[in-house]
Design an enzyme around this catalytic site. Sequence first.
Site, short mmCIF file in Angstrom:
data_model
loop_
_atom_site.label_atom_id
_atom_site.label_comp_id
_atom_site.label_asym_id
_atom_site.label_seq_id
_atom_site.Cartn_x
_atom_site.Cartn_y
_atom_site.Cartn_z
N GLU A 1 3.52 6.30 89.18
CA GLU A 1 4.86 6.51 88.63
C GLU A 1 5.18 7.99 88.57
O GLU A 1 6.27 8.44 88.96
CB GLU A 1 4.96 5.89 87.25
CG GLU A 1 6.33 6.06 86.60
CD GLU A 1 6.41 5.45 85.22
OE1 GLU A 1 7.49 4.97 84.85
OE2 GLU A 1 5.39 5.46 84.50
N SER B 1 4.81 -1.33 76.76
CA SER B 1 5.13 -0.99 75.37
C SER B 1 5.29 -2.22 74.50
O SER B 1 5.75 -3.27 74.95
CB SER B 1 6.42 -0.16 75.32
OG SER B 1 6.26 1.08 75.94
#
Length: 409
Positions: free
Chosen positions: A247, A132
């Site tokens: 994930e 991010s």
Amino acid sequence: MDVTYPPEAEAFRTRIRAFLAERLPPDWQGPGALPPDAREAFACEWRRALAAAGLVAVSWPRAYGGGGLSPLEQVVLAEEFTRAGAPERAENDLLGIDLLGNTLIALGTDEQKARFLPRILSGEDRWCQGFSEPEAGSDLAAVRTRAVLDTDEWVINGQKIWTSAGTSANWIFLLARTDPRLPKHQGLSLLLVPMDQPGVVVRPIVNAAGDSSFSEVFLTDARTASGNVVGGVGNGWPTAMTLLGFERGSAVTTVAIEFGRDLDRLCALARQRGVAGEPRIRDALAWCYSRVQIMRYRGYRGLTLSLRGQLPGADAAISKVIWSEYFRRYTDLAVEILGLDALSPSGPGNGGARVVPEAGTPNSPSCWMAELLYSRAATIYAGSSQIQRTVIGERLLGLPREPRREALR
């Protein structure tokens, strides 16, 4: 649906229970019962015990030093560790083992595997994730961090934000733009970058509970070797999607176990406070129970897909919406049950200081307030609920795509 476990899984459960009985103290009440210094020392000793038993990287093949466990055995392991209150893994391990390690095994070169995998297992390399950015959160492909090849090194400039475990990491895997001339989903590369260098600055971000689990990472002419690219130069987007698939896959079968443990705490809190029989509280607890069971059976579904060799796809968005909104709802309920005691979670005169959970008291106001404050971000991180609902609508239900910003100009 038959959710009974086969005999071989139950045999593995017996072996794990014997390991826990041998390694945990007889009067073990969980790491929260220990003072902070003793807790940290025990965590280090616990990791060494797991490494000796081959239980640090349980999903890795044995050829790479892992446990070679099947997805079902991993669920059994999580169930038994949760039942015993075993220490949770450090976040650097989750990122290094479950995400990067599995990605290296799938897509890394022989040289990358030989160099990085043993150091992940030993704990010498502690990893964080640099995806991010201030202008690229849910729209990950819009990252602006750039990497330019200078002879035999990449020179990296940019900024990452919401970097989990950044203050305790010494390596970061990050997504950078290596060819700005190409469309945003192209020209990206996944780089492995050492953080112990002058060009990397880490600034903790203090959250509402006073913790700094997130960080900003600034890269100014930071360098890494030219060979530290996973998946090949320009293949950063599909490589990142593979990593994020690991994930999602690592969480789908265990999230119900963890939330089920917290629901037990919540029911105990209601009984302690004498409100478990109130109709409104009972209705709210029933709602929480139903969501945990939905997560449980979705976990079994994900396990079935995993056993067939299928990675999670757009369907994972449903699980993300369910667990993140449940996280906020059950912590809201806990504070409602606590009533006025929640206003001063760390004792009289706290004055807005850091909310510190009390050792050995998992149902104390401070513990629940710390979880409440952390849960506020659950519907944002790892993909906001708005984005997840868009994925569900467009990719699963076949609804028309939302107009893109470019089309509205």
